[in-house]
Scaffold this motif. Structure first.
Motif, PDB file in Angstrom:
ATOM      1  N   ASP A  77       7.968  -5.925  -6.273  1.00  0.00           N
ATOM      2  CA  ASP A  77       6.522  -5.737  -6.364  1.00  0.00           C
ATOM      3  C   ASP A  77       6.071  -5.288  -7.758  1.00  0.00           C
ATOM      4  O   ASP A  77       4.959  -5.619  -8.182  1.00  0.00           O
ATOM      5  CB  ASP A  77       6.052  -4.720  -5.321  1.00  0.00           C
ATOM      6  CG  ASP A  77       6.061  -5.278  -3.908  1.00  0.00           C
ATOM      7  OD1 ASP A  77       6.270  -6.494  -3.746  1.00  0.00           O
ATOM      8  OD2 ASP A  77       5.873  -4.484  -2.950  1.00  0.00           O
ATOM      9  N   ASP A 117       3.008   1.544   4.181  1.00  0.00           N
ATOM     10  CA  ASP A 117       2.183   0.908   5.206  1.00  0.00           C
ATOM     11  C   ASP A 117       2.309  -0.601   5.101  1.00  0.00           C
ATOM     12  O   ASP A 117       1.361  -1.303   4.722  1.00  0.00           O
ATOM     13  CB  ASP A 117       0.721   1.330   4.988  1.00  0.00           C
ATOM     14  CG  ASP A 117      -0.048   1.456   6.293  1.00  0.00           C
ATOM     15  OD1 ASP A 117       0.536   1.177   7.356  1.00  0.00           O
ATOM     16  OD2 ASP A 117      -1.220   1.832   6.236  1.00  0.00           O
ATOM     17  N   PRO A 118       3.502  -1.144   5.409  1.00  0.00           N
ATOM     18  CA  PRO A 118       3.728  -2.597   5.212  1.00  0.00           C
ATOM     19  C   PRO A 118       2.863  -3.455   6.127  1.00  0.00           C
ATOM     20  O   PRO A 118       2.399  -3.015   7.150  1.00  0.00           O
ATOM     21  CB  PRO A 118       5.214  -2.755   5.538  1.00  0.00           C
ATOM     22  CG  PRO A 118       5.538  -1.601   6.439  1.00  0.00           C
ATOM     23  CD  PRO A 118       4.638  -0.474   6.009  1.00  0.00           C
ATOM     24  N   ARG A 146      12.364  -4.275  -2.423  1.00  0.00           N
ATOM     25  CA  ARG A 146      10.945  -4.606  -2.279  1.00  0.00           C
ATOM     26  C   ARG A 146      10.126  -3.978  -3.399  1.00  0.00           C
ATOM     27  O   ARG A 146       9.247  -4.626  -3.971  1.00  0.00           O
ATOM     28  CB  ARG A 146      10.443  -4.120  -0.914  1.00  0.00           C
ATOM     29  CG  ARG A 146       9.039  -4.590  -0.570  1.00  0.00           C
ATOM     30  CD  ARG A 146       8.522  -3.914   0.684  1.00  0.00           C
ATOM     31  NE  ARG A 146       9.568  -3.717   1.678  1.00  0.00           N
ATOM     32  CZ  ARG A 146       9.519  -2.813   2.652  1.00  0.00           C
ATOM     33  NH1 ARG A 146       8.460  -2.028   2.763  1.00  0.00           N
ATOM     34  NH2 ARG A 146      10.493  -2.699   3.512  1.00  0.00           N
ATOM     35  N   PHE A 147      10.423  -2.725  -3.716  1.00  0.00           N
ATOM     36  CA  PHE A 147       9.673  -2.039  -4.768  1.00  0.00           C
ATOM     37  C   PHE A 147       9.906  -2.723  -6.113  1.00  0.00           C
ATOM     38  O   PHE A 147       8.955  -2.972  -6.862  1.00  0.00           O
ATOM     39  CB  PHE A 147      10.089  -0.569  -4.838  1.00  0.00           C
ATOM     40  CG  PHE A 147       9.206   0.268  -5.711  1.00  0.00           C
ATOM     41  CD1 PHE A 147       8.103   0.915  -5.176  1.00  0.00           C
ATOM     42  CD2 PHE A 147       9.453   0.401  -7.068  1.00  0.00           C
ATOM     43  CE1 PHE A 147       7.269   1.690  -5.974  1.00  0.00           C
ATOM     44  CE2 PHE A 147       8.622   1.152  -7.882  1.00  0.00           C
ATOM     45  CZ  PHE A 147       7.533   1.802  -7.330  1.00  0.00           C
ATOM     46  N   ASP A 200       0.201   0.459  -5.604  1.00  0.00           N
ATOM     47  CA  ASP A 200       0.171  -0.528  -4.519  1.00  0.00           C
ATOM     48  C   ASP A 200       1.573  -0.786  -3.959  1.00  0.00           C
ATOM     49  O   ASP A 200       1.735  -1.010  -2.754  1.00  0.00           O
ATOM     50  CB  ASP A 200      -0.448  -1.841  -5.006  1.00  0.00           C
ATOM     51  CG  ASP A 200      -1.963  -1.756  -5.196  1.00  0.00           C
ATOM     52  OD1 ASP A 200      -2.564  -0.795  -4.684  1.00  0.00           O
ATOM     53  OD2 ASP A 200      -2.516  -2.653  -5.860  1.00  0.00           O
ATOM     54  N   ALA A 201       2.576  -0.757  -4.829  1.00  0.00           N
ATOM     55  CA  ALA A 201       3.951  -0.959  -4.364  1.00  0.00           C
ATOM     56  C   ALA A 201       4.386   0.180  -3.448  1.00  0.00           C
ATOM     57  O   ALA A 201       5.087  -0.042  -2.437  1.00  0.00           O
ATOM     58  CB  ALA A 201       4.893  -1.068  -5.558  1.00  0.00           C
ATOM     59  N   ARG A 232       2.258   1.949  -1.596  1.00  0.00           N
ATOM     60  CA  ARG A 232       1.500   1.745  -0.353  1.00  0.00           C
ATOM     61  C   ARG A 232       2.125   0.645   0.493  1.00  0.00           C
ATOM     62  O   ARG A 232       2.106   0.719   1.731  1.00  0.00           O
ATOM     63  CB  ARG A 232       0.047   1.399  -0.697  1.00  0.00           C
ATOM     64  CG  ARG A 232      -0.727   2.548  -1.357  1.00  0.00           C
ATOM     65  CD  ARG A 232      -2.199   2.219  -1.510  1.00  0.00           C
ATOM     66  NE  ARG A 232      -2.914   3.288  -2.190  1.00  0.00           N
ATOM     67  CZ  ARG A 232      -3.333   3.211  -3.454  1.00  0.00           C
ATOM     68  NH1 ARG A 232      -3.148   2.090  -4.149  1.00  0.00           N
ATOM     69  NH2 ARG A 232      -3.955   4.230  -4.022  1.00  0.00           N
ATOM     70  N   HIS A 233       2.677  -0.367  -0.143  1.00  0.00           N
ATOM     71  CA  HIS A 233       3.337  -1.444   0.585  1.00  0.00           C
ATOM     72  C   HIS A 233       4.554  -0.927   1.348  1.00  0.00           C
ATOM     73  O   HIS A 233       4.845  -1.359   2.456  1.00  0.00           O
ATOM     74  CB  HIS A 233       3.740  -2.541  -0.391  1.00  0.00           C
ATOM     75  CG  HIS A 233       4.303  -3.759   0.256  1.00  0.00           C
ATOM     76  ND1 HIS A 233       5.082  -4.681  -0.422  1.00  0.00           N
ATOM     77  CD2 HIS A 233       4.216  -4.224   1.521  1.00  0.00           C
ATOM     78  CE1 HIS A 233       5.441  -5.653   0.416  1.00  0.00           C
ATOM     79  NE2 HIS A 233       4.933  -5.397   1.597  1.00  0.00           N
ATOM     80  N   ILE A 234       5.238   0.049   0.766  1.00  0.00           N
ATOM     81  CA  ILE A 234       6.378   0.675   1.429  1.00  0.00           C
ATOM     82  C   ILE A 234       5.904   1.574   2.567  1.00  0.00           C
ATOM     83  O   ILE A 234       6.458   1.576   3.669  1.00  0.00           O
ATOM     84  CB  ILE A 234       7.206   1.482   0.415  1.00  0.00           C
ATOM     85  CG1 ILE A 234       7.942   0.533  -0.526  1.00  0.00           C
ATOM     86  CG2 ILE A 234       8.189   2.410   1.128  1.00  0.00           C
ATOM     87  CD1 ILE A 234       8.555   1.216  -1.718  1.00  0.00           C
ATOM     88  N   ARG A 254      -0.571  -1.265  -9.951  1.00  0.00           N
ATOM     89  CA  ARG A 254       0.548  -2.044  -9.417  1.00  0.00           C
ATOM     90  C   ARG A 254       1.613  -1.140  -8.805  1.00  0.00           C
ATOM     91  O   ARG A 254       2.108  -1.409  -7.707  1.00  0.00           O
ATOM     92  CB  ARG A 254       1.153  -2.907 -10.519  1.00  0.00           C
ATOM     93  CG  ARG A 254       2.272  -3.817 -10.024  1.00  0.00           C
ATOM     94  CD  ARG A 254       2.706  -4.823 -11.071  1.00  0.00           C
ATOM     95  NE  ARG A 254       3.435  -4.198 -12.163  1.00  0.00           N
ATOM     96  CZ  ARG A 254       2.981  -4.077 -13.406  1.00  0.00           C
ATOM     97  NH1 ARG A 254       1.780  -4.512 -13.720  1.00  0.00           N
ATOM     98  NH2 ARG A 254       3.712  -3.503 -14.336  1.00  0.00           N
ATOM     99  N   PRO A 285      -2.158   5.967   4.113  1.00  0.00           N
ATOM    100  CA  PRO A 285      -1.592   4.923   4.980  1.00  0.00           C
ATOM    101  C   PRO A 285      -1.797   5.255   6.449  1.00  0.00           C
ATOM    102  O   PRO A 285      -1.727   6.415   6.859  1.00  0.00           O
ATOM    103  CB  PRO A 285      -0.105   4.939   4.616  1.00  0.00           C
ATOM    104  CG  PRO A 285       0.153   6.325   4.117  1.00  0.00           C
ATOM    105  CD  PRO A 285      -1.106   6.751   3.433  1.00  0.00           C
TER     106      PRO A 285
END
Length: 262
Positions: free
Chosen positions: A207, A261-262, A203-204, A254-255, A257-259, A251, A107
């Motif tokens: 996702d 590096d949103p 969020r996690f 990626d969840a 990574r979303h946390i 999946r 990230p």
């Protein structure tokens, strides 16, 4: 090959980057040796981009297996995310998620630390506890008390941090002080929202498609201790039973990574 690196199989169903497990061959030995095994800056990287990939040994298990961590991303970022794939050796489904994170792109706005397996002896033996039969998730100082007896599945050990695996985790957490800590377990198929960062948990869960549920915080738990050091940082993800499909691994990775590096 994993992420362009040679890989070796270590225990049932586990693939780890060769640099992360062949530490002895790189001159790294002993518990808590933070020598850099591999430290690479991406060519052409600029400040603020994901620049570092570093493998360190945190320590060794009871039977001498290395416990490795991979740092990827921006080491100067304020956001520090810790992911641990396997704590109980008979709950290995999170290890491939951690491996995918370690092998994938780092990230740009977070320092991501990944420990694929904290309990390599348990994974090799397919047991919940380590080689001394201690449940590592009952062996941490926060609220520790004697639980059960040697031979039981939740034996908490003779004292807090009696196990080298637990001490390796404590050393890492004290060094990096993660702002978010994600600890994978099995097999309840829920995201715990009892003590960690509520917005991140929500969020996690959204996702990955798991429900939120408040789980019991057991005496001597890892997340309980981490949350005493960095309040509101750590939470548990209980994966479904069995191995994750390749699509599910992506999946979950990626969840994270979303946390990070949103």
């Amino acid at each position: 090959m994993l992420g362009g690196q040679a890989v070796v199989r270590c225990g049932p169903g586990l693939l780890l980057a060769a640099g992360a497990i062949s530490l002895a061959a790189c001159g790294v030995s002993g518990e808590g040796d933070w020598s850099s095994v591999r430290d690479r800056v991406r060519p052409g990287a600029t400040p603020g981009e994901a620049t570092v990939r570093r493998v360190v040994t945190l320590g060794r298990s009871v039977r001498g297996r290395p416990i490795s961590a991979v740092e990827v991303g921006n080491p100067s970022a304020a956001q520090r995310v810790l992911v641990v794939g396997c704590v109980h050796g008979d709950e290995p489904a999170g290890a491939p998620v951690a491996e995918a994170l370690a092998a994938g792109p780092g990230p740009a706005r977070a320092d991501l630390w990944v420990v694929p397996v904290l309990n390599p002896d348990g994974m090799a033996a397919r047991t919940r506890g380590n080689a001394r039969g201690v449940d590592l998730n009952r062996n941490f100082p926060a609220g520790w008390r004697p639980l059960d007896a040697l031979g039981s599945v939740e034996y908490s050990g003779p004292g807090p941090l009696s196990e080298p695996e637990s001490r390796s985790a404590v050393d890492l957490i004290r060094r990096i002080r993660p702002t978010v800590g994600i600890w994978f377990h099995q097999n309840m198929a829920v995201v715990d929202d009892s003590e960690g960062p509520r917005d991140v948990e929500q969020r996690f869960a959204r996702d990955v498609g798991l429900p939120l549920r408040a789980l019991t915080d057991y005496p001597g738990s890892i997340t309980g201790w981490e949350n005493t050091l960095v309040p509101g940082s750590a939470f548990v993800v209980e994966l479904p039973d069995g191995a994750l499909s390749a699509r599910s691994v992506r999946r979950y990775a990626d969840a994270v990574r979303h946390i990070a590096d949103p």
